[in-house]
Design an enzyme around this catalytic site. Structure first.
Site, mmCIF file in Angstrom:
data_model
loop_
_atom_site.group_PDB
_atom_site.id
_atom_site.type_symbol
_atom_site.label_atom_id
_atom_site.label_comp_id
_atom_site.label_asym_id
_atom_site.label_seq_id
_atom_site.Cartn_x
_atom_site.Cartn_y
_atom_site.Cartn_z
ATOM 1 N N SER A 142 0.832 -1.334 0.125
ATOM 2 C CA SER A 142 0.022 0.184 -0.263
ATOM 3 C C SER A 142 1.088 1.411 0.481
ATOM 4 C CB SER A 142 -1.162 -0.018 0.678
ATOM 5 O OG SER A 142 -0.973 1.118 1.839
ATOM 6 N N TYR A 155 -2.066 -0.971 10.250
ATOM 7 C CA TYR A 155 -2.884 -0.964 9.036
ATOM 8 C C TYR A 155 -0.868 -0.388 8.259
ATOM 9 C CZ TYR A 155 -3.862 -0.834 4.215
ATOM 10 O OH TYR A 155 -4.058 -1.112 2.775
HETATM 11 P P1 NAD Z 1 -11.145 -6.044 0.362
HETATM 12 O O1 NAD Z 1 -12.062 -6.323 1.655
HETATM 13 O O2 NAD Z 1 -11.976 -5.873 -1.583
HETATM 14 O O3 NAD Z 1 -10.721 -7.881 -0.055
HETATM 15 C C1 NAD Z 1 -9.592 -8.014 1.353
HETATM 16 C C2 NAD Z 1 -9.564 -9.766 1.023
HETATM 17 O O4 NAD Z 1 -9.821 -10.162 1.933
HETATM 18 C C3 NAD Z 1 -11.559 -10.892 0.595
HETATM 19 O O5 NAD Z 1 -11.542 -11.285 -0.112
HETATM 20 C C4 NAD Z 1 -11.368 -11.052 2.182
HETATM 21 O O6 NAD Z 1 -12.381 -12.735 2.433
HETATM 22 C C5 NAD Z 1 -9.962 -11.352 2.688
HETATM 23 N N1 NAD Z 1 -9.685 -11.961 3.944
HETATM 24 C C6 NAD Z 1 -9.932 -10.544 4.226
HETATM 25 N N2 NAD Z 1 -9.766 -11.467 5.315
HETATM 26 C C7 NAD Z 1 -9.160 -13.272 5.313
HETATM 27 C C8 NAD Z 1 -8.971 -14.017 6.104
HETATM 28 N N3 NAD Z 1 -8.554 -13.748 7.735
HETATM 29 N N4 NAD Z 1 -8.408 -14.976 5.913
HETATM 30 C C9 NAD Z 1 -8.787 -14.943 4.481
HETATM 31 N N5 NAD Z 1 -8.717 -14.002 3.749
HETATM 32 C C10 NAD Z 1 -9.469 -12.543 4.609
HETATM 33 O O7 NAD Z 1 -10.124 -5.018 0.036
HETATM 34 P P2 NAD Z 1 -9.048 -4.597 -1.289
HETATM 35 O O8 NAD Z 1 -9.574 -3.490 -1.428
HETATM 36 O O9 NAD Z 1 -9.348 -5.624 -2.308
HETATM 37 O O10 NAD Z 1 -7.740 -5.092 -1.090
HETATM 38 C C11 NAD Z 1 -6.619 -6.253 -0.828
HETATM 39 C C12 NAD Z 1 -5.258 -5.372 -0.032
HETATM 40 O O11 NAD Z 1 -5.196 -4.510 -1.014
HETATM 41 C C13 NAD Z 1 -5.425 -5.568 0.845
HETATM 42 O O12 NAD Z 1 -4.107 -6.149 1.561
HETATM 43 C C14 NAD Z 1 -5.147 -3.930 0.947
HETATM 44 O O13 NAD Z 1 -4.770 -3.658 2.502
HETATM 45 C C15 NAD Z 1 -4.366 -3.399 -0.363
HETATM 46 N N6 NAD Z 1 -5.210 -2.479 -0.995
HETATM 47 C C16 NAD Z 1 -5.945 -1.477 -0.811
HETATM 48 C C17 NAD Z 1 -6.744 -0.657 -1.202
HETATM 49 C C18 NAD Z 1 -7.321 -0.085 -1.526
HETATM 50 O O14 NAD Z 1 -7.405 1.029 -1.528
HETATM 51 N N7 NAD Z 1 -8.860 -0.918 -1.632
HETATM 52 C C19 NAD Z 1 -5.027 0.529 -1.253
HETATM 53 C C20 NAD Z 1 -3.568 -0.098 -1.322
HETATM 54 C C21 NAD Z 1 -3.440 -1.357 -0.890
#
Ligand code: NAD
Length: 260
Positions: A142, A155
């Site tokens: 991130s 985070y």
């Molecule tokens: P999201 O909530 O859409 O997806 C998260 C995924 O993680 C889901 O499939 C969920 O079921 C899974 N998950 C959560 N807890 C879990 C567990 N205990 N065991 C197994 N799976 C689990 O979120 P996203 O935005 O797609 O985020 C995905 C990654 O991208 C994360 O690591 C997040 O930190 C990172 N990220 C997101 C953003 C953003 O703006 N969306 C920005 C930077 C980084």
């Protein structure tokens, strides 16, 4: 491009992970999906990948807070799909609160899911990658792996840690044809971001529009959310042979956020 390879993507039932899984399958890789959610919807996604891309796709319900389940997921991937050539550590959760009120269970869960789980998948998948002399480890970090924001202690700590882990693994595996990198998105419009809005509204006493404009996109000079497709394309590139000499790095895809 990835025919004959298998990609295991944690947290791929939603958002960025699902986008990356579909991109890998689109390039010919078999995929192991993982994450939580509605069983029927997950099965629809899995079956859709099989029929649309003509690859194998399995689903593991492994909980990323449970090291034994993570190791078993990697073993199942190797046993049933032949290998775990590409591991994308993507599962992640968020919680927003002032440090003195930060719930201890949320701190523990965020560190476990966003950081420790990557250690456990890498630890389990590396012997196979080393033996095959090919591997790609891609960690969804991130912008918060490089800079901080208030109220996100766990985070920011986890994502900074993920970058350190990635650099270390890259050095250890540099002569084995295995690369390890971070992708660092700014704000991507996914359920994770959507779910932060009520907390941010409460913590900052703002409306939804104010949170989007003045908090989420305040730091992003392009004033646009990054798209899941843009992140998936970058992951696909890192998985390609063209990226064989990119290792131990952190690629920002953040609309200029961390250039400031
Ligand atoms: P999201 O909530 O859409 O997806 C998260 C995924 O993680 C889901 O499939 C969920 O079921 C899974 N998950 C959560 N807890 C879990 C567990 N205990 N065991 C197994 N799976 C689990 O979120 P996203 O935005 O797609 O985020 C995905 C990654 O991208 C994360 O690591 C997040 O930190 C990172 N990220 C997101 C953003 C953003 O703006 N969306 C920005 C930077 C980084």
């Amino acid at each position: 491009m990835l025919a004959g390879k298998t990609a295991l993507i944690t947290g791929s039932t939603s958002g960025i992970g699902l986008g990356i899984a579909r991109a890998m399958a689109g390039a010919g890789a078999n995929v192991m999906l993982n994450g939580f959610g509605n069983a029927a919807e997950i099965e629809r996604e899995r079956a859709g990948i099989v029929s649309e891309f003509k690859v194998k796709a399995l689903y593991s319900p492994a909980d990323m807070t449970k090291p034994a389940e993570i190791a078993a997921m990697v073993k199942t991937c190797e046993a049933q799909l032949g290998s775990a050539d590409i591991v994308v550590n993507n599962a992640g959760v968020q919680h927003v609160a002032p440090i003195e009120e930060f719930p201890i269970d949320k701190w523990d869960a965020i560190l476990a899911i966003n950081l420790n789980s990557a250690f456990h998948t890498i630890r389990a998948a590396v012997p196979g990658m080393k033996a095959r002399k090919w591997g790609r480890i891609i960690n969804t970090a991130s912008a918060h792996s490089l800079v901080a924001s208030p109220f996100k202690a766990a985070y920011v700590t986890a994502k900074h840690g993920l970058l350190g882990l990635s650099k270390t693994v890259a050095l250890e595996l540099a002569t084995f044809g295995v690369t390890c990198n971070c992708i660092s998105p700014g704000y991507v419009w996914t359920p994770l971001v959507e779910r932060q809005i009520p907390d941010q509204m409460k913590t900052r006493n703002m409306t939804e529009e104010q949170v989007k404009r003045d908090v989420l996109l305040a730091a992003q000079p392009t004033k646009q959310f990054v798209t899941v497709d843009q992140v998936s394309s970058l992951a696909l590139y890192l998985a390609s042979d063209a990226a064989a000499n990119i290792t131990g790095t952190n690629i920002s895809i953040d609309g200029g956020w961390t250039a400031q």
